[in-house]
Design a protein around this motif. Structure first.
Motif, PDB file in Angstrom:
ATOM      1  N   GLY A 165       0.778  -1.233   0.000  1.00  0.00           N
ATOM      2  CA  GLY A 165       0.000   0.000   0.000  1.00  0.00           C
ATOM      3  C   GLY A 165       0.804   1.274   0.000  1.00  0.00           C
ATOM      4  O   GLY A 165       0.370   2.269   0.585  1.00  0.00           O
ATOM      5  N   GLN A 166       1.962   1.271  -0.669  1.00  0.00           N
ATOM      6  CA  GLN A 166       2.762   2.487  -0.737  1.00  0.00           C
ATOM      7  C   GLN A 166       3.233   2.749  -2.161  1.00  0.00           C
ATOM      8  O   GLN A 166       3.390   1.828  -2.962  1.00  0.00           O
ATOM      9  CB  GLN A 166       3.969   2.395   0.203  1.00  0.00           C
ATOM     10  N   VAL A 167       3.437   4.024  -2.453  1.00  0.00           N
ATOM     11  CA  VAL A 167       3.970   4.473  -3.735  1.00  0.00           C
ATOM     12  C   VAL A 167       5.375   5.001  -3.478  1.00  0.00           C
ATOM     13  O   VAL A 167       5.563   5.925  -2.678  1.00  0.00           O
ATOM     14  CB  VAL A 167       3.087   5.569  -4.353  1.00  0.00           C
ATOM     15  N   LYS A 168       6.361   4.409  -4.134  1.00  0.00           N
ATOM     16  CA  LYS A 168       7.771   4.780  -3.954  1.00  0.00           C
ATOM     17  C   LYS A 168       8.184   5.687  -5.103  1.00  0.00           C
ATOM     18  O   LYS A 168       8.058   5.321  -6.272  1.00  0.00           O
ATOM     19  CB  LYS A 168       8.642   3.524  -3.922  1.00  0.00           C
ATOM     20  N   LEU A 169       8.683   6.873  -4.774  1.00  0.00           N
ATOM     21  CA  LEU A 169       9.017   7.877  -5.780  1.00  0.00           C
ATOM     22  C   LEU A 169      10.462   8.315  -5.628  1.00  0.00           C
ATOM     23  O   LEU A 169      10.902   8.648  -4.521  1.00  0.00           O
ATOM     24  CB  LEU A 169       8.089   9.088  -5.635  1.00  0.00           C
ATOM     25  N   ASP A 170      11.219   8.294  -6.726  1.00  0.00           N
ATOM     26  CA  ASP A 170      12.607   8.761  -6.744  1.00  0.00           C
ATOM     27  C   ASP A 170      12.768   9.804  -7.840  1.00  0.00           C
ATOM     28  O   ASP A 170      12.354   9.578  -8.982  1.00  0.00           O
ATOM     29  CB  ASP A 170      13.579   7.608  -7.023  1.00  0.00           C
ATOM     30  N   LEU A 171      13.377  10.945  -7.501  1.00  0.00           N
ATOM     31  CA  LEU A 171      13.722  11.973  -8.479  1.00  0.00           C
ATOM     32  C   LEU A 171      15.191  12.323  -8.329  1.00  0.00           C
ATOM     33  O   LEU A 171      15.721  12.347  -7.217  1.00  0.00           O
ATOM     34  CB  LEU A 171      12.889  13.242  -8.273  1.00  0.00           C
ATOM     35  N   GLU A 172      15.830  12.631  -9.458  1.00  0.00           N
ATOM     36  CA  GLU A 172      17.235  13.033  -9.449  1.00  0.00           C
ATOM     37  C   GLU A 172      17.403  14.301 -10.275  1.00  0.00           C
ATOM     38  O   GLU A 172      16.994  14.359 -11.431  1.00  0.00           O
ATOM     39  CB  GLU A 172      18.113  11.917 -10.030  1.00  0.00           C
ATOM     40  N   SER A 173      17.990  15.319  -9.657  1.00  0.00           N
ATOM     41  CA  SER A 173      18.274  16.601 -10.319  1.00  0.00           C
ATOM     42  C   SER A 173      17.010  17.266 -10.851  1.00  0.00           C
ATOM     43  O   SER A 173      16.981  17.779 -11.971  1.00  0.00           O
ATOM     44  CB  SER A 173      19.300  16.417 -11.445  1.00  0.00           C
ATOM     45  N   ALA A 174      15.959  17.257 -10.038  1.00  0.00           N
ATOM     46  CA  ALA A 174      14.782  18.073 -10.330  1.00  0.00           C
ATOM     47  C   ALA A 174      15.068  19.490  -9.819  1.00  0.00           C
ATOM     48  O   ALA A 174      16.209  19.823  -9.485  1.00  0.00           O
ATOM     49  CB  ALA A 174      13.554  17.474  -9.658  1.00  0.00           C
ATOM     50  N   ALA A 175      14.051  20.347  -9.775  1.00  0.00           N
ATOM     51  CA  ALA A 175      14.250  21.688  -9.232  1.00  0.00           C
ATOM     52  C   ALA A 175      14.619  21.573  -7.751  1.00  0.00           C
ATOM     53  O   ALA A 175      13.943  20.873  -7.000  1.00  0.00           O
ATOM     54  CB  ALA A 175      12.987  22.516  -9.409  1.00  0.00           C
ATOM     55  N   PRO A 176      15.694  22.223  -7.301  1.00  0.00           N
ATOM     56  CA  PRO A 176      16.125  22.083  -5.908  1.00  0.00           C
ATOM     57  C   PRO A 176      15.197  22.791  -4.928  1.00  0.00           C
ATOM     58  O   PRO A 176      14.569  23.800  -5.259  1.00  0.00           O
ATOM     59  CB  PRO A 176      17.521  22.723  -5.912  1.00  0.00           C
ATOM     60  N   ASN A 177      15.115  22.217  -3.717  1.00  0.00           N
ATOM     61  CA  ASN A 177      14.345  22.811  -2.613  1.00  0.00           C
ATOM     62  C   ASN A 177      12.928  23.189  -3.055  1.00  0.00           C
ATOM     63  O   ASN A 177      12.449  24.295  -2.814  1.00  0.00           O
ATOM     64  CB  ASN A 177      15.074  24.043  -2.063  1.00  0.00           C
ATOM     65  N   THR A 178      12.283  22.247  -3.706  1.00  0.00           N
ATOM     66  CA  THR A 178      10.965  22.502  -4.292  1.00  0.00           C
ATOM     67  C   THR A 178       9.964  21.464  -3.809  1.00  0.00           C
ATOM     68  O   THR A 178      10.292  20.286  -3.679  1.00  0.00           O
ATOM     69  CB  THR A 178      11.051  22.465  -5.833  1.00  0.00           C
ATOM     70  N   THR A 179       8.740  21.905  -3.550  1.00  0.00           N
ATOM     71  CA  THR A 179       7.667  21.009  -3.132  1.00  0.00           C
ATOM     72  C   THR A 179       6.773  20.683  -4.326  1.00  0.00           C
ATOM     73  O   THR A 179       6.352  21.586  -5.056  1.00  0.00           O
ATOM     74  CB  THR A 179       6.814  21.651  -2.022  1.00  0.00           C
ATOM     75  N   TYR A 180       6.519  19.395  -4.528  1.00  0.00           N
ATOM     76  CA  TYR A 180       5.653  18.933  -5.606  1.00  0.00           C
ATOM     77  C   TYR A 180       4.450  18.192  -5.024  1.00  0.00           C
ATOM     78  O   TYR A 180       4.590  17.427  -4.062  1.00  0.00           O
ATOM     79  CB  TYR A 180       6.403  17.980  -6.542  1.00  0.00           C
ATOM     80  N   ASN A 181       3.289  18.425  -5.609  1.00  0.00           N
ATOM     81  CA  ASN A 181       2.112  17.618  -5.306  1.00  0.00           C
ATOM     82  C   ASN A 181       2.145  16.371  -6.181  1.00  0.00           C
ATOM     83  O   ASN A 181       2.372  16.466  -7.394  1.00  0.00           O
ATOM     84  CB  ASN A 181       0.828  18.395  -5.591  1.00  0.00           C
ATOM     85  N   VAL A 182       1.927  15.208  -5.574  1.00  0.00           N
ATOM     86  CA  VAL A 182       1.923  13.942  -6.304  1.00  0.00           C
ATOM     87  C   VAL A 182       0.476  13.493  -6.472  1.00  0.00           C
ATOM     88  O   VAL A 182      -0.248  13.337  -5.487  1.00  0.00           O
ATOM     89  CB  VAL A 182       2.733  12.868  -5.561  1.00  0.00           C
ATOM     90  N   LEU A 183       0.061  13.285  -7.727  1.00  0.00           N
ATOM     91  CA  LEU A 183      -1.313  12.920  -8.027  1.00  0.00           C
ATOM     92  C   LEU A 183      -1.361  11.571  -8.733  1.00  0.00           C
ATOM     93  O   LEU A 183      -0.488  11.256  -9.550  1.00  0.00           O
ATOM     94  CB  LEU A 183      -1.985  13.963  -8.931  1.00  0.00           C
ATOM     95  N   ALA A 184      -2.370  10.788  -8.417  1.00  0.00           N
ATOM     96  CA  ALA A 184      -2.696   9.571  -9.160  1.00  0.00           C
ATOM     97  C   ALA A 184      -3.923   9.875 -10.005  1.00  0.00           C
ATOM     98  O   ALA A 184      -4.935  10.355  -9.481  1.00  0.00           O
ATOM     99  CB  ALA A 184      -2.967   8.413  -8.213  1.00  0.00           C
ATOM    100  N   CYS A 185      -3.831   9.620 -11.314  1.00  0.00           N
ATOM    101  CA  CYS A 185      -4.896  10.018 -12.240  1.00  0.00           C
ATOM    102  C   CYS A 185      -5.450   8.811 -12.983  1.00  0.00           C
ATOM    103  O   CYS A 185      -4.689   7.972 -13.482  1.00  0.00           O
ATOM    104  CB  CYS A 185      -4.370  11.028 -13.259  1.00  0.00           C
ATOM    105  N   ARG A 186      -6.773   8.746 -13.065  1.00  0.00           N
ATOM    106  CA  ARG A 186      -7.427   7.706 -13.851  1.00  0.00           C
ATOM    107  C   ARG A 186      -7.304   8.021 -15.343  1.00  0.00           C
ATOM    108  O   ARG A 186      -7.136   9.176 -15.733  1.00  0.00           O
ATOM    109  CB  ARG A 186      -8.910   7.612 -13.464  1.00  0.00           C
ATOM    110  N   LEU A 187      -7.389   6.978 -16.176  1.00  0.00           N
ATOM    111  CA  LEU A 187      -7.340   7.164 -17.632  1.00  0.00           C
ATOM    112  C   LEU A 187      -8.710   7.628 -18.102  1.00  0.00           C
ATOM    113  O   LEU A 187      -9.480   6.889 -18.710  1.00  0.00           O
ATOM    114  CB  LEU A 187      -6.927   5.863 -18.319  1.00  0.00           C
ATOM    115  N   SER A 188      -8.990   8.889 -17.826  1.00  0.00           N
ATOM    116  CA  SER A 188     -10.309   9.453 -18.084  1.00  0.00           C
ATOM    117  C   SER A 188     -10.149  10.944 -18.326  1.00  0.00           C
ATOM    118  O   SER A 188      -9.171  11.558 -17.885  1.00  0.00           O
ATOM    119  CB  SER A 188     -11.231   9.204 -16.882  1.00  0.00           C
TER     120      SER A 188
END
Length: 238
Positions: free
Chosen positions: A74-97
């Motif tokens: 029941g977890q979503v594992k997310l890894d990013l490398e060299s994205a925008a530094p010191n930045t907050t992102y909202n993570v969304l799960a989207c249906r194919l709709s």
């Protein structure tokens, strides 16, 4: 007798607390089987499509590499490398709709000073059963990243033949063209395309200079070495 009983009770409470912490740590590491996995791509690298179900508008934050996994506990594992530094992102799960409510926010992640983040987000406990979704990372209402995959350029491999092995070469930049460069230690040209990742201080082919030392990871093609990653290294070839 009472003092002995109190000491036993205290020891029991401490032992129970340590046991509880150990189980929690173990559960955190054991995420269960991998149910689904994809790359994380820059939205601005996708073909423009005003009718896309990927939420608009799309931004252009940098990204060297990224991945997302859905795990069986029941977890979503997310890894990013060299994205925008010191930045907050909202993570969304989207249906194919195309429905307006197709996306649901799972949580937020914050990159460090290098633009890196490794995060675990909880999948909604009530959302069991089969799902067909894609993941989106947004900042300031703009979609910066989306889950997907990158199809390599060049001729597809012949059925039954193993794919070309990745090689690594290192040398001094000798010349630079519009979509390639050469290094002194290699006879083949180093080819770059839209999938080539420039790491560290390099952001694109335009940042290369003659005499610069670089490391290249890529695959051998009929036209040269197709670079997957290019990175500048300290020092100059003697």
């Amino acid at each position: 007798m009472r003092n002995s009983l109190k000491r036993w009770q205290a020891a029991f409470i401490v032992s129970a607390a340590v046991l509880s912490l150990a189980v929690t740590a173990k559960d955190r590491k054991d995420l269960g089987p991998k149910l689904w996995q994809a790359e994380i791509l820059r939205a601005d690298r996708l073909p423009a499509d005003p009718a896309s179900i990927i939420p608009l508008p799309w931004g252009n934050d940098p990204l060297a590499d990224g991945s997302v996994e859905v795990r069986g506990k029941g977890q979503v594992k997310l890894d990013l490398e060299s994205a925008a530094p010191n930045t907050t992102y909202n993570v969304l799960a989207c249906r194919l709709s195309a429905a307006a409510d197709r996306c649901a926010v799972l949580g937020t992640v914050e990159t460090d000073s290098n633009g890196d983040v490794k995060a675990l987000l909880d999948w909604p406990a009530a959302a069991t059963g089969a799902h067909s979704v894609f993941f989106v990372l947004q900042r300031n209402g703009m979609t910066m990243y989306v889950s997907g995959f990158t199809m390599p350029a060049g001729t597809p491999p012949v059925p039954g033949m193993p794919p070309a092995a990745e090689i690594e070469v290192k040398g001094e930049v000798a010349s630079i063209g519009s979509n390639f460069f050469t290094i002194s230690s290699v006879t083949q040209p180093i080819l770059v395309d839209q999938n080539t990742k420039f790491l560290g201080t390099l952001k694109s082919l335009a940042d290369l200079q003659a005499g610069m030392m670089v490391e290249v990871s890529g695959t051998v093609t009929q036209s040269g070495i197709l670079a997957a990653r290019v990175q500048a290294v300290m020092g100059k070839k003697k």
